[in-house]
Design an enzyme around this catalytic site. Structure first.
Site, PDB file in Angstrom:
ATOM      1  N   ASN A  48       0.787  -1.465  -0.036  1.00  0.00           N
ATOM      2  CA  ASN A  48      -0.029   0.330  -0.516  1.00  0.00           C
ATOM      3  C   ASN A  48       0.835   1.344   0.469  1.00  0.00           C
ATOM      4  O   ASN A  48       1.197   1.318   1.162  1.00  0.00           O
ATOM      5  CB  ASN A  48      -0.919  -0.164   1.373  1.00  0.00           C
ATOM      6  CG  ASN A  48      -1.654   1.294   1.324  1.00  0.00           C
ATOM      7  OD1 ASN A  48      -1.457   2.021   0.856  1.00  0.00           O
ATOM      8  ND2 ASN A  48      -2.259   1.667   2.553  1.00  0.00           N
ATOM      9  N   TRP A  49       1.172   1.610  -0.960  1.00  0.00           N
ATOM     10  CA  TRP A  49       2.097   3.322  -1.087  1.00  0.00           C
ATOM     11  C   TRP A  49       1.540   4.115  -0.590  1.00  0.00           C
ATOM     12  O   TRP A  49       2.266   5.354  -0.897  1.00  0.00           O
ATOM     13  CB  TRP A  49       2.153   3.413  -2.736  1.00  0.00           C
ATOM     14  CG  TRP A  49       3.164   2.220  -3.501  1.00  0.00           C
ATOM     15  CD1 TRP A  49       3.666   0.872  -2.634  1.00  0.00           C
ATOM     16  CD2 TRP A  49       3.153   2.197  -4.826  1.00  0.00           C
ATOM     17  NE1 TRP A  49       4.332   0.266  -3.530  1.00  0.00           N
ATOM     18  CE2 TRP A  49       4.316   0.757  -5.098  1.00  0.00           C
ATOM     19  CE3 TRP A  49       2.853   2.660  -5.715  1.00  0.00           C
ATOM     20  CZ2 TRP A  49       4.605   0.300  -5.897  1.00  0.00           C
ATOM     21  CZ3 TRP A  49       3.536   2.449  -7.206  1.00  0.00           C
ATOM     22  CH2 TRP A  49       4.195   1.364  -7.346  1.00  0.00           C
ATOM     23  N   LYS A  50      -0.147   4.167  -0.421  1.00  0.00           N
ATOM     24  CA  LYS A  50      -0.434   4.872   0.812  1.00  0.00           C
ATOM     25  C   LYS A  50      -0.543   6.576  -0.361  1.00  0.00           C
ATOM     26  O   LYS A  50      -0.507   6.110  -1.161  1.00  0.00           O
ATOM     27  CB  LYS A  50       0.038   5.802   1.611  1.00  0.00           C
ATOM     28  CG  LYS A  50      -0.176   4.488   2.714  1.00  0.00           C
ATOM     29  CD  LYS A  50       0.050   4.633   4.167  1.00  0.00           C
ATOM     30  CE  LYS A  50      -0.686   2.899   4.998  1.00  0.00           C
ATOM     31  NZ  LYS A  50       0.056   3.145   6.065  1.00  0.00           N
ATOM     32  N   HIS A  63      -9.614   0.535   5.061  1.00  0.00           N
ATOM     33  CA  HIS A  63      -8.078   0.969   6.155  1.00  0.00           C
ATOM     34  C   HIS A  63      -8.191   1.526   6.945  1.00  0.00           C
ATOM     35  O   HIS A  63      -9.028   3.029   6.789  1.00  0.00           O
ATOM     36  CB  HIS A  63      -7.127   2.014   4.783  1.00  0.00           C
ATOM     37  CG  HIS A  63      -6.002   1.959   5.786  1.00  0.00           C
ATOM     38  ND1 HIS A  63      -5.176   2.037   6.016  1.00  0.00           N
ATOM     39  CD2 HIS A  63      -4.247   0.635   4.625  1.00  0.00           C
ATOM     40  CE1 HIS A  63      -4.393   1.985   6.708  1.00  0.00           C
ATOM     41  NE2 HIS A  63      -3.491   1.363   5.901  1.00  0.00           N
ATOM     42  N   GLU A 100      -4.717  -5.287  10.579  1.00  0.00           N
ATOM     43  CA  GLU A 100      -4.303  -4.035  10.820  1.00  0.00           C
ATOM     44  C   GLU A 100      -4.620  -3.920  11.976  1.00  0.00           C
ATOM     45  O   GLU A 100      -4.830  -2.604  12.185  1.00  0.00           O
ATOM     46  CB  GLU A 100      -4.161  -3.036   9.963  1.00  0.00           C
ATOM     47  CG  GLU A 100      -3.687  -3.372   7.712  1.00  0.00           C
ATOM     48  CD  GLU A 100      -2.976  -2.619   7.513  1.00  0.00           C
ATOM     49  OE1 GLU A 100      -1.824  -2.995   6.648  1.00  0.00           O
ATOM     50  OE2 GLU A 100      -3.283  -1.266   7.322  1.00  0.00           O
ATOM     51  N   GLY A 146       3.456  -0.561   4.288  1.00  0.00           N
ATOM     52  CA  GLY A 146       3.062   0.223   3.930  1.00  0.00           C
ATOM     53  C   GLY A 146       4.471   1.003   3.635  1.00  0.00           C
ATOM     54  O   GLY A 146       5.055   0.509   2.408  1.00  0.00           O
TER      55      GLY A 146
END
Ligand code: 13P
Length: 258
Positions: free
Chosen positions: A10-12, A95, A167, A237
């Site tokens: 997840n590159w955010k 998320h 998470e 992340g």
């Protein structure tokens, strides 16, 4: 055939379109075609369309980090699952950053899961308790409630198209004061998730559903989390932003699997 192991990055809010494209190019070049490890990256919304033309879908897949549940209409600033159809295979939904920074509630998360499935996109439903919820002994209730509302509109014949990601918010690196979740703590909650799935859909389905773990995963702890009973993959992340670390974790997943 055994279940796949998922490695999801997840590159955010990182990398512009050019940087995303270079990363993808380098990763694909170095990546063998692992049939039992599903590699997924979730770039920014802006990069998804160009990357969808560049990606080798035999090697890896694209995920959106979020989308809106209505297909079209007066929803300024949103992108719908209908618009993402054919561009991504997965979408991260619920998320903790969406829940806590953007105020998404369980009801909205449930609607998004339904919209993703309707548009042939696999939802990665994220659930997890905050530090204070854990300290008050509320972890089981929070995770159960998030799961029940996230799956509210998911019928038994569709649950095999949903991934669950546990998470714990307190273990996410960017919270600034994150702690590592111990494999035992992860095992306990994953067991609980499967128990809830079993109540909803039966034991067989509960066992066949993929459950991922995320929270400060890196190449040194990935192996330990992947061997936690009931964990089928990782969602990261920070580590996914460093190509060599992400590639190492894919390698670890391959080794653990075999
Ligand atoms: P970190 O791996 O940086 O802790 O982030 C986890 C996460 O939020 C992935 O969705």
């Amino acid at each position: 055939m055994g279940m796949k192991t998922y490695v999801v990055g997840n590159w955010k809010l990182n990398f512009n379109v050019g940087e995303s494209s270079i990363y993808l190019h380098k990763l694909q070049k170095s990546l063998p075609n692992y049939r039992d490890v599903e590699v997924v990256v979730a770039p920014s919304m802006l990069a998804l369309q160009p990357l969808s033309l560049q990606i080798d879908r035999h090697k890896m897949k694209l995920a959106a980090q979020n989308a809106f549940y209505r297909d079209y209409g007066a929803f300024t600033g949103e992108t719908s699952f209908a618009q993402l159809r054919g561009i991504v295979d997965y979408c991260i939904i619920g998320h903790s950053e969406r829940r806590h920074i953007f105020g998404e509630d369980d009801k909205m998360v449930g609607k998004k899961v339904e919209a993703a499935l309707r548009n042939k996109i696999t939802p990665i439903l994220c659930i997890g308790e905050t530090e204070s919820e854990r300290s008050f002994g509320e972890t089981a209730d929070v995770v159960r409630d998030q799961l029940l509302s996230g799956l509210r509109d998911v019928a038994e014949e569709e649950i095999d198209k949903v991934l669950i990601a546990y998470e714990p918010v307190w273990a996410i690196s960017t919270t600034g004061h994150s702690k590592l979740a111990s494999p035992d703590e992860v095992a306990e909650v994953v067991k609980l998730i499967r128990k809830t799935l079993s109540e909803l859909y039966g034991e067989k389905v509960a066992e066949a559903t993929s459950v991922l773990f995320g929270g400060s995963v890196n190449p040194s702890n990935a192996g330990a989390y992947l061997t936690v009973p009931g964990v089928n993959g990782l969602l990261m992340g920070g580590s996914s932003l460093i190509l060599s670390e992400f590639a190492d974790i894919i390698d670890i997943a391959k080794r653990v699997k075999s």
